[in-house]
Scaffold this active site. Sequence first.
Site, PDB file in Angstrom:
ATOM      1  N   CYS A 141       0.793  -1.228   0.000  1.00  0.00           N
ATOM      2  CA  CYS A 141       0.000   0.000   0.000  1.00  0.00           C
ATOM      3  C   CYS A 141       0.829   1.285   0.000  1.00  0.00           C
ATOM      4  O   CYS A 141       0.298   2.362  -0.246  1.00  0.00           O
ATOM      5  CB  CYS A 141      -0.937   0.022   1.204  1.00  0.00           C
ATOM      6  SG  CYS A 141      -2.144  -1.324   1.182  1.00  0.00           S
ATOM      7  N   HIS A 396      -8.979   3.657  -2.365  1.00  0.00           N
ATOM      8  CA  HIS A 396      -7.607   3.224  -2.093  1.00  0.00           C
ATOM      9  C   HIS A 396      -7.095   2.338  -3.219  1.00  0.00           C
ATOM     10  O   HIS A 396      -7.031   1.109  -3.080  1.00  0.00           O
ATOM     11  CB  HIS A 396      -7.587   2.495  -0.755  1.00  0.00           C
ATOM     12  CG  HIS A 396      -6.262   1.949  -0.344  1.00  0.00           C
ATOM     13  ND1 HIS A 396      -5.047   2.442  -0.790  1.00  0.00           N
ATOM     14  CD2 HIS A 396      -5.949   0.904   0.495  1.00  0.00           C
ATOM     15  CE1 HIS A 396      -4.056   1.745  -0.256  1.00  0.00           C
ATOM     16  NE2 HIS A 396      -4.574   0.808   0.524  1.00  0.00           N
ATOM     17  N   CYS A 428      -0.374   2.291   6.434  1.00  0.00           N
ATOM     18  CA  CYS A 428       0.014   0.949   6.858  1.00  0.00           C
ATOM     19  C   CYS A 428       0.268   0.110   5.610  1.00  0.00           C
ATOM     20  O   CYS A 428      -0.124   0.482   4.500  1.00  0.00           O
ATOM     21  CB  CYS A 428      -1.065   0.319   7.734  1.00  0.00           C
ATOM     22  SG  CYS A 428      -2.685   0.139   6.940  1.00  0.00           S
ATOM     23  N   GLY A 430       0.484  -4.003   4.027  1.00  0.00           N
ATOM     24  CA  GLY A 430       0.201  -5.416   4.172  1.00  0.00           C
ATOM     25  C   GLY A 430       1.431  -6.222   4.535  1.00  0.00           C
ATOM     26  O   GLY A 430       2.526  -5.948   4.043  1.00  0.00           O
TER      27      GLY A 430
END
Length: 443
Positions: A141, A396, A428, A430
């Site tokens: 991300c 997103h 954040c 993954g």
Amino acid sequence: MEKAINRQKILLQHLLPSSPFSHQTSEFSSLDLSICLAGDNASNRRSAENGDDDIVIVAAYRTALCKAKRGGFKDTLPDDLLASVLKAVIERTNINPAEVGDIVVGTVLAPGSLRAFECRMAAFYAGFPETVPIRTVNRQCSSGLQAVADVAAFIKAGYYDIGISAGLESMTVDSLGPFEKRNPKVYSFTGARDCLLPMGITSENVAERYGVTREEQDQAAVLSHQNAAAAAALGKFKDEIIPVSTKIVDPTSGEAKPVTISADDGIRPNTNLRDLAKLKPAFKNNGTTTAGNASQISDGAGAVLLMKRSLAVQKGLPILGVFRGFAAVGVDPFVMGIGPAVAIPAAVKSAGLSVSDIDLFEINEAFASQYVYCCKKLGLNPEKVNVNGGAIALGHPLGATGARCVATLLHEMKRRGKGCRFGVVSMCIGSGMGAAAVLERGD
């Protein structure tokens, strides 16, 4: 005072062209302490000479973010999305595309080699000559933000003078599938095993471990939509969004209709607590994460143009922002969403600042649970965070999110002027990581 002096030294190491990071020179003693007391409201009196090596951002654009599989870009190919923002960088800054030393594209879901070819093709569509190289980067991300950090570092190292970082994701075309073959030893390592947890489950883990309530999460979602709707109504996104001429295919008739997409289509201005409370948990029967308080899957792209300050001045380009610091950190994969709470302090420290020095934050709202936790953990003023909405309202598109956040942050900082000097982008990641970058308003 000691803290301020240390901060001065770190910043001066960035600002002095002849001062490598690992070397202290006697020049510190001849400079007024107030020059770099960034967090103490000192005036910024750097001269053009000692700021020549600043890595600056002169343009940051994005496409609209559209709902995957049913939004404005559902029939737009990924390479066309990327080409639109790359072309805009050339046209809106009048740079010579042949002068670009590299294009780095953050992207996540597509097979690496396939996406690399698509990105190279997009560069040709946009008007870049064959001499300009391109590569992709995947830090989940934070891929779009990692691309910005990579380009800044390469310019700082002297590998090239001008670079473009970009982000791309078509979640209509690509999705994250299961492992075709899972290594059996993964279950012997707790951290490795937890890397396999669905992101929604990690959201539930954050909520349970840190006591984030369903009401807090729903309230964050309402605020995200309200802020995004207000920003759109006031035209705040117009400077950052590049209109994209494309087509939408009627699923029934197959007829392709030409359209121009210039607005985010995931914002729901009427979102309210009463309606959100009716939604069922999406990942656990007794959970608190729902379709209403998590980020939307989206299609979109963004691009950021970086170079040294001296070159930007020489070319007469306005300086939108200055790249001041970056950090990527690892955290427990079981609660991967806490990444920003660790990455932000690390990034601001790298810039010689503290969290209290930051005037504006763009923190990706992957899930309301982790967003609420990170804001509470860092003690952030809600009026400084995601003031134009976040991923719950806007969407997103994984690889593009970092570039989108940089564009949104810098254009908002420009609007706010002198009262808004430092900003942070963070998200954040993954498998249990976080990333953050510190940017200074350019003017």
